[in-house]
Design an enzyme around this catalytic site. Structure first.
Site, PDB file in Angstrom:
ATOM      1  N   LYS A 200       0.829  -1.208   0.000  1.00 56.93           N
ATOM      2  CA  LYS A 200       0.000   0.000   0.000  1.00 56.93           C
ATOM      3  C   LYS A 200       0.863   1.259   0.000  1.00 56.93           C
ATOM      4  O   LYS A 200       0.611   2.200  -0.749  1.00 56.93           O
ATOM      5  CB  LYS A 200      -0.934   0.007   1.205  1.00 56.93           C
ATOM      6  N   GLU A 206      10.442  -5.731   3.253  1.00 54.70           N
ATOM      7  CA  GLU A 206      10.583  -7.056   2.642  1.00 54.70           C
ATOM      8  C   GLU A 206      10.099  -7.032   1.185  1.00 54.70           C
ATOM      9  O   GLU A 206      10.759  -7.561   0.281  1.00 54.70           O
ATOM     10  CB  GLU A 206       9.775  -8.103   3.434  1.00 54.70           C
ATOM     11  N   GLY A 259      -4.881  -4.861   5.850  1.00 55.29           N
ATOM     12  CA  GLY A 259      -4.162  -5.804   4.999  1.00 55.29           C
ATOM     13  C   GLY A 259      -4.710  -7.213   5.032  1.00 55.29           C
ATOM     14  O   GLY A 259      -4.880  -7.865   4.004  1.00 55.29           O
ATOM     15  N   ARG A 260      -5.034  -7.713   6.227  1.00 54.51           N
ATOM     16  CA  ARG A 260      -5.488  -9.099   6.338  1.00 54.51           C
ATOM     17  C   ARG A 260      -6.938  -9.266   5.897  1.00 54.51           C
ATOM     18  O   ARG A 260      -7.457 -10.375   5.885  1.00 54.51           O
ATOM     19  CB  ARG A 260      -5.289  -9.598   7.764  1.00 54.51           C
ATOM     20  N   GLU A 345      -3.690 -11.832  14.549  1.00 57.06           N
ATOM     21  CA  GLU A 345      -3.313 -10.431  14.414  1.00 57.06           C
ATOM     22  C   GLU A 345      -4.470  -9.522  14.796  1.00 57.06           C
ATOM     23  O   GLU A 345      -4.267  -8.414  15.290  1.00 57.06           O
ATOM     24  CB  GLU A 345      -2.856 -10.135  12.979  1.00 57.06           C
ATOM     25  N   HIS A 376      -1.957 -38.235  10.405  1.00 55.91           N
ATOM     26  CA  HIS A 376      -0.702 -38.970  10.558  1.00 55.91           C
ATOM     27  C   HIS A 376       0.376 -38.087  11.173  1.00 55.91           C
ATOM     28  O   HIS A 376       1.568 -38.392  11.069  1.00 55.91           O
ATOM     29  CB  HIS A 376      -0.256 -39.501   9.197  1.00 55.91           C
ATOM     30  N   LYS A 505       9.533  -4.537  13.707  1.00 54.15           N
ATOM     31  CA  LYS A 505       9.986  -3.842  12.498  1.00 54.15           C
ATOM     32  C   LYS A 505      10.968  -2.730  12.854  1.00 54.15           C
ATOM     33  O   LYS A 505      12.009  -2.549  12.208  1.00 54.15           O
ATOM     34  CB  LYS A 505       8.787  -3.251  11.753  1.00 54.15           C
TER      35      LYS A 505
END
Length: 536
Positions: A200, A206, A259-260, A345, A376, A505
């Protein structure tokens, strides 16, 4: 308010020794009474310890917390994200074109649909080859570079909708670890690869680091000007222009979309490229149908509200600190990871809206893996471990592979068997008989009976749906979004900020020069020792 919590706790104390199986013995119609359905999506919560009294108390709790009022406030554009002074309107991203949803007196829906139309035009041009490379070749691959909500949602959705893929292949890079982008780009042809940079602000370290690596990779084969191979999801038009990306290939979204919660809009561009605008619209329509259900259905019949209230029951009343999401659908393999971010979050908070410490636990740990793989791996703990983990199964009536219907039937049998086994367990007497049938006698039979018995009474919820279509997938994701909202509303927290993400951050930015050799004497002994060990 504390009295309703105490009444719930007292009821749990009085009923906790009632086996789940006994609830079915007491009520032949328990499945019908403790399940709910919306537009073909069924939620069975009859295999939990809820009885009519517990459910009524939870519904009363919801009323006292004004859940309905909070739902209306969110969907009408009120600035319920109070720490950032923002509306919370991811629901508007999937609203029909004729809806009216205002923020600061402006109807935001026309702008949303204008961006969706531009996205659709670009996706269609990529898919039919009318937007091509300088040499006229069609783009065969799209690499989406993002992180967090700019990655998890699109990754999860493109996998979930794989049967509908008929566009360029979509790949995803998120980790700043150079191995990630190296391995993704290694198998691609720069001449036919488009890079979508999703940030954004166009400052996420990153994402921008990986973007520069991708641009350098393109330039090594195509020359300095690679702007025709770039698109962006961002609101930082000055920064995208500085990178040479034309405005026509930049898709932005407002600050009232977290964002999420953003895969429904421009962040979903790679999904639209993969499956086409029509299927993307069906995905939005499924979510919009769940939005309408959440807002209008009575709470006693409301899937997201019930799912959230059951989460409150398990977490705060029963003391179960985690929950497992177990999709018996390989294409939902990334759903548990997506829900980790969505839930943890959003509701991983320790203070209420006023900044005061919470009086009770908030968000649980969310984890999971597709069935039958998980059977399993960690199901041993689910069945016989000392911790009770409420489980949530997801299963379709039919798969997308009619020639493999027998395998889908086996999948369904396993899913239903697991929820039944978690509920029923196996008594010591049954286990002793099994041990004797295997040739053990006396003390050895008693010893083996301890190993072969299962406590049972492990709660589970099952979501059943006809088939994993774009519409159904939209329903499921929106269901979980609104479940998170419901729980946050009951706890009185802000589910739409994430200040806990910021500190790491900030410290990483300060540490980078030290990693590169600058003085670290002001740091703690552990950090200094690790810096020395990791020096190159």
């Amino acid at each position: 308010m504390s009295d309703i919590w105490q009444t719930l706790a007292d009821h749990r104390a009085a009923t906790k020794d009632t086996p789940l199986a006994a609830l079915f013995d007491q009520d032949a119609q328990r499945f019908a009474g403790f399940s709910a359905e919306a537009d073909g999506l069924l939620m069975d919560y009859s295999k939990t310890a809820l009885d009519g009294t517990a459910r009524d108390l939870l519904l009363e709790l919801a009323h006292r917390c004004d859940l309905q009022g909070k739902i209306d406030a969110m969907m009408s554009g009120a600035k319920i994200n109070t720490t950032e002074g923002r509306a919370v309107l991811h629901t508007a991203l999937r609203a029909p074109a004729d809806a009216v949803i205002e923020v600061d007196g402006e109807n935001v829906v026309p702008g949303i649909h204008e961006v969706l139309t531009r996205m659709g035009g670009f996706a269609t041009a990529l898919r039919d080859g009318s937007y091509s490379t300088k040499s006229g070749a069609a783009f065969t691959d799209v690499v989406n570079i993002g992180i967090g909500g700019s990655d998890l949602g699109p990754v999860m959705a493109t996998l979930a909708l794989a049967p509908y893929h008929d566009g360029p292949a979509c790949h995803f890079v998120s980790n700043v670890d150079g191995a990630h982008i190296h391995d993704v780009l290694a198998g691609l042809n720069p001449e036919t690869t488009l890079i979508v940079i999703a940030s954004k602000t166009f400052t996420t370290i990153e994402t921008m680091t990986n973007a520069q690596t991708a641009i350098t990779w393109l330039q090594a084969s195509l020359g300095e000007d690679v702007s025709g191979h770039l698109a962006a999801v961002s609101t930082a038009m000055d920064k995208t222009a500085a990178m040479g990306i034309p405005d026509a290939r930049v898709f932005g979204f407002a600050d009232w979309v977290g964002g999420r919660y953003s895969l429904w809009g421009p962040i979903g561009l790679p999904i639209m490229i993969a499956v086409g605008p029509e299927n993307f619209r069906a995905f939005l329509d499924g979510a919009a149908a769940m939005d309408a259900h959440f807002r209008a259905a009575p709470l006693a019949e409301n899937l997201p509200a019930l799912l959230g209230l059951i989460g409150i029951w398990h977490n705060n009343i029963c003391g179960y600190g985690s929950r497992a999401v177990l999709p018996y659908d390989q294409r939902l393999a990334r759903l548990p990871a997506y829900l980790q971010q969505l839930d943890m979050e959003s509701n991983g908070k320790s203070v209420d809206l006023d900044g005061a410490p919470l009086p009770r636990a908030s968000g649980p740990v969310v984890w999971g893996e597709p069935g039958t793989n998980g059977q399993h791996a960690f199901y041993q703990l689910l069945h016989q471990g000392t911790q009770v983990v409420p489980t949530e199964f997801l299963i379709a009536a039919t798969g997308h592979e009619p020639d493999l219907a027998h395998q889908h039937n086996l999948l369904k049998a396993n899913c239903l068997a697991q929820s039944e086994a978690l509920m029923l367990g196996r008594s010591y007497e049954e286990a002793h008989s099994i041990a004797e049938g295997r040739g053990f006698t006396g003390a050895e039979a008693e010893r083996m009976a301890g190993h072969l018995s299962f406590p049972g009474n492990r709660p589970s919820i099952t979501l059943a749906y006809p088939k994993l279509t774009p519409f159904v997938f939209g329903q499921i994701v929106a269901l979980y979004e609104h479940r998170v909202f419901t729980e946050g509303a009951i706890w009185g927290i802000n589910s739409f900020d994430q200040w806990g993400v910021e500190l790491g951050k900030e410290l990483a930015t300060r540490l980078l020069p030290m990693v590169e050799g600058e003085d670290a004497s002001a740091k703690d002994a552990s950090t200094r020792g690790l810096l020395a060990k990791l020096a190159t």
